[in-house]
Design a protein around this motif. Structure first.
Motif, mmCIF file in Angstrom:
data_model
loop_
_atom_site.group_PDB
_atom_site.id
_atom_site.type_symbol
_atom_site.label_atom_id
_atom_site.label_comp_id
_atom_site.label_asym_id
_atom_site.label_seq_id
_atom_site.Cartn_x
_atom_site.Cartn_y
_atom_site.Cartn_z
ATOM 1 N N ASP A 260 12.940 1.554 1.866
ATOM 2 C CA ASP A 260 11.954 2.612 1.653
ATOM 3 C C ASP A 260 10.727 2.422 2.549
ATOM 4 N N VAL A 261 10.022 3.524 2.793
ATOM 5 C CA VAL A 261 8.848 3.486 3.669
ATOM 6 C C VAL A 261 7.667 4.148 2.959
ATOM 7 N N PRO A 262 6.801 3.355 2.287
ATOM 8 C CA PRO A 262 5.598 3.919 1.660
ATOM 9 C C PRO A 262 4.469 3.999 2.686
ATOM 10 N N VAL A 263 3.834 5.162 2.786
ATOM 11 C CA VAL A 263 2.873 5.437 3.859
ATOM 12 C C VAL A 263 1.598 6.057 3.282
ATOM 13 N N ARG A 264 0.473 5.612 3.787
ATOM 14 C CA ARG A 264 -0.764 6.352 3.561
ATOM 15 C C ARG A 264 -1.060 7.148 4.826
ATOM 16 N N LEU A 265 -1.020 8.473 4.698
ATOM 17 C CA LEU A 265 -1.285 9.317 5.861
ATOM 18 C C LEU A 265 -2.754 9.283 6.240
ATOM 19 N N GLY A 266 -3.616 9.175 5.241
ATOM 20 C CA GLY A 266 -5.052 9.226 5.450
ATOM 21 C C GLY A 266 -5.685 9.902 4.258
ATOM 22 N N GLY A 267 -6.974 9.618 4.013
ATOM 23 C CA GLY A 267 -7.628 10.207 2.856
ATOM 24 C C GLY A 267 -6.878 9.846 1.584
ATOM 25 N N ASP A 268 -6.607 10.870 0.767
ATOM 26 C CA ASP A 268 -5.866 10.632 -0.483
ATOM 27 C C ASP A 268 -4.434 11.141 -0.393
ATOM 28 N N ARG B 120 -0.024 -0.664 10.131
ATOM 29 C CA ARG B 120 -0.496 -0.787 8.756
ATOM 30 C C ARG B 120 -1.810 -0.041 8.554
ATOM 31 N N ASP B 121 -1.943 0.576 7.386
ATOM 32 C CA ASP B 121 -3.200 1.184 6.986
ATOM 33 C C ASP B 121 -4.207 0.087 6.659
ATOM 34 N N ASP B 122 -5.432 0.215 7.169
ATOM 35 C CA ASP B 122 -6.426 -0.849 7.013
ATOM 36 C C ASP B 122 -6.762 -1.123 5.554
ATOM 37 N N LEU B 123 -6.914 -0.088 4.750
ATOM 38 C CA LEU B 123 -7.339 -0.278 3.358
ATOM 39 C C LEU B 123 -6.200 -0.740 2.469
ATOM 40 N N THR B 124 -5.122 0.023 2.442
ATOM 41 C CA THR B 124 -4.061 -0.209 1.456
ATOM 42 C C THR B 124 -2.980 -1.173 1.937
ATOM 43 N N LYS B 125 -2.899 -1.384 3.257
ATOM 44 C CA LYS B 125 -1.845 -2.194 3.889
ATOM 45 C C LYS B 125 -0.459 -1.568 3.743
ATOM 46 N N LEU B 126 -0.404 -0.307 3.285
ATOM 47 C CA LEU B 126 0.853 0.434 3.403
ATOM 48 C C LEU B 126 1.079 0.753 4.874
ATOM 49 N N TRP B 127 2.267 1.284 5.204
ATOM 50 C CA TRP B 127 2.494 1.770 6.551
ATOM 51 C C TRP B 127 1.566 2.953 6.824
ATOM 52 N N ASN B 128 1.253 3.196 8.097
ATOM 53 C CA ASN B 128 0.381 4.310 8.439
ATOM 54 C C ASN B 128 1.167 5.439 9.122
ATOM 55 N N ARG B 129 0.442 6.447 9.583
ATOM 56 C CA ARG B 129 1.077 7.632 10.173
ATOM 57 C C ARG B 129 1.940 7.268 11.378
ATOM 58 N N ARG B 130 1.466 6.320 12.202
ATOM 59 C CA ARG B 130 2.250 5.903 13.369
ATOM 60 C C ARG B 130 3.593 5.313 12.942
#
Length: 277
Positions: free
Chosen positions: A183-191, A112-122
């Motif tokens: 579906d898989v919503p992801v924050r890669l990083g930054g914007d 999980r992405d720390d800020l948004t709690k979306l999935w992350n790059r991993r």
């Protein structure tokens, strides 16, 4: 020593080893490690955090399934009950189930992405093989959607990083509202965001992308538009190949948006770009 006792001792040692190697972050609190597991411990230390959790989860699940199967055999249950150990073994199976849930939670936190709690790059690398399998079997059609906030830096420069975080959270909320179970919503990083999105047909994609990327996200009266590009994912794709196409589509849309903004927003809003594979 009977077979059942030897089995339990072996599984207990195996589980203890996994906890030491995979879950204990502070070596000072580690349980003593049996000498023959020294090499296994060394190899485990080299694994990435998500692989450590995945390996532990597999061991826990296998152990619980073995114990549950043995307890389902009437003759074995009778033997264990005569020895006065049935309650102990049933409690062990229950505890293994609880630990599985705990490790599942820890594993998810790593993805999980720390800020948004979306999935992350991993998480992309974890989920992508399953998506390819579904595509190969003809069960689903998937898009790789790449999103980028146009001129995002301006928000941080004018209003600070807390305002920038609020913009990112608004985009994340939109993706989460769109996302279905597949579906898989992801924050890669930054914007930068990626959305692996199951779609009924490719004919519907342009209108879906327009709805996904509109309206602009806004803070303190400042509107920020989402550059949006997408491509369909093929069974022959790698994660890198489909993300590259989606990134190129997003970049093209971003250039169109920048020109449109520089010209004072004359004419209709540029449409998201869809590259057919």
């Amino acid at each position: 020593m009977d077979l059942w006792t030897r089995f339990l001792e072996k599984e207990e040692e195996r589980l203890r080893t996994c906890w030491v190697a995979f879950l204990t972050p502070f070596r000072n609190f580690s349980l003593p490690l049996p000498p023959r597991y020294t090499e296994e411990f060394r190899r485990a230390e080299l694994l990435s955090p998500e692989k450590k959790k995945a390996a532990l989860l597999t061991v826990l699940r296998e152990t619980r399934e073995i114990i549950s199967w043995l307890l389902s055999q009437a003759d074995l249950r009778e033997v264990v009950a005569r020895k006065g150990r049935l309650g102990e073994i049933e409690a062990l199976a229950q505890r293994l189930f609880e630990i599985e849930n705990e490790v599942d939670y820890l594993k998810e936190e790593l993805l999980r992405d720390d800020l948004t709690k979306l999935w992350n790059r991993r998480a992309l690398r974890v989920f992508f093989p399953e998506i390819l399998r579904r595509i190969t079997q003809g069960k689903e059609t998937y898009l790789a959607v790449f999103l980028d906030i146009c001129d995002f830096r301006e928000v941080n420069d004018l209003y600070g990083h807390r305002a920038g975080d609020k913009i990112l959270l608004k985009v994340a909320r939109r993706l989460r509202e769109w996302a279905k179970g597949k579906d898989v919503p992801v924050r890669l990083g930054g914007d930068e965001f990626v959305f692996l999105l199951a779609v009924p047909t490719l004919e519907e994609v342009p209108s879906m992308l327009l709805k996904l990327s509109s309206p602009p996200v806004e803070i303190h009266g400042l509107k920020k538009y989402l550059a949006c590009g997408a491509t369909d994912i093929l069974a022959s794709d790698s994660l890198e190949s489909c993300l590259h196409r989606a990134d190129m589509a997003m970049y093209k849309h971003k250039m169109l948006l920048k020109s449109w903004l520089q010209e004072g927003r004359r004419g209709p809003l540029p449409l998201p770009v869809f590259f057919r594979a």
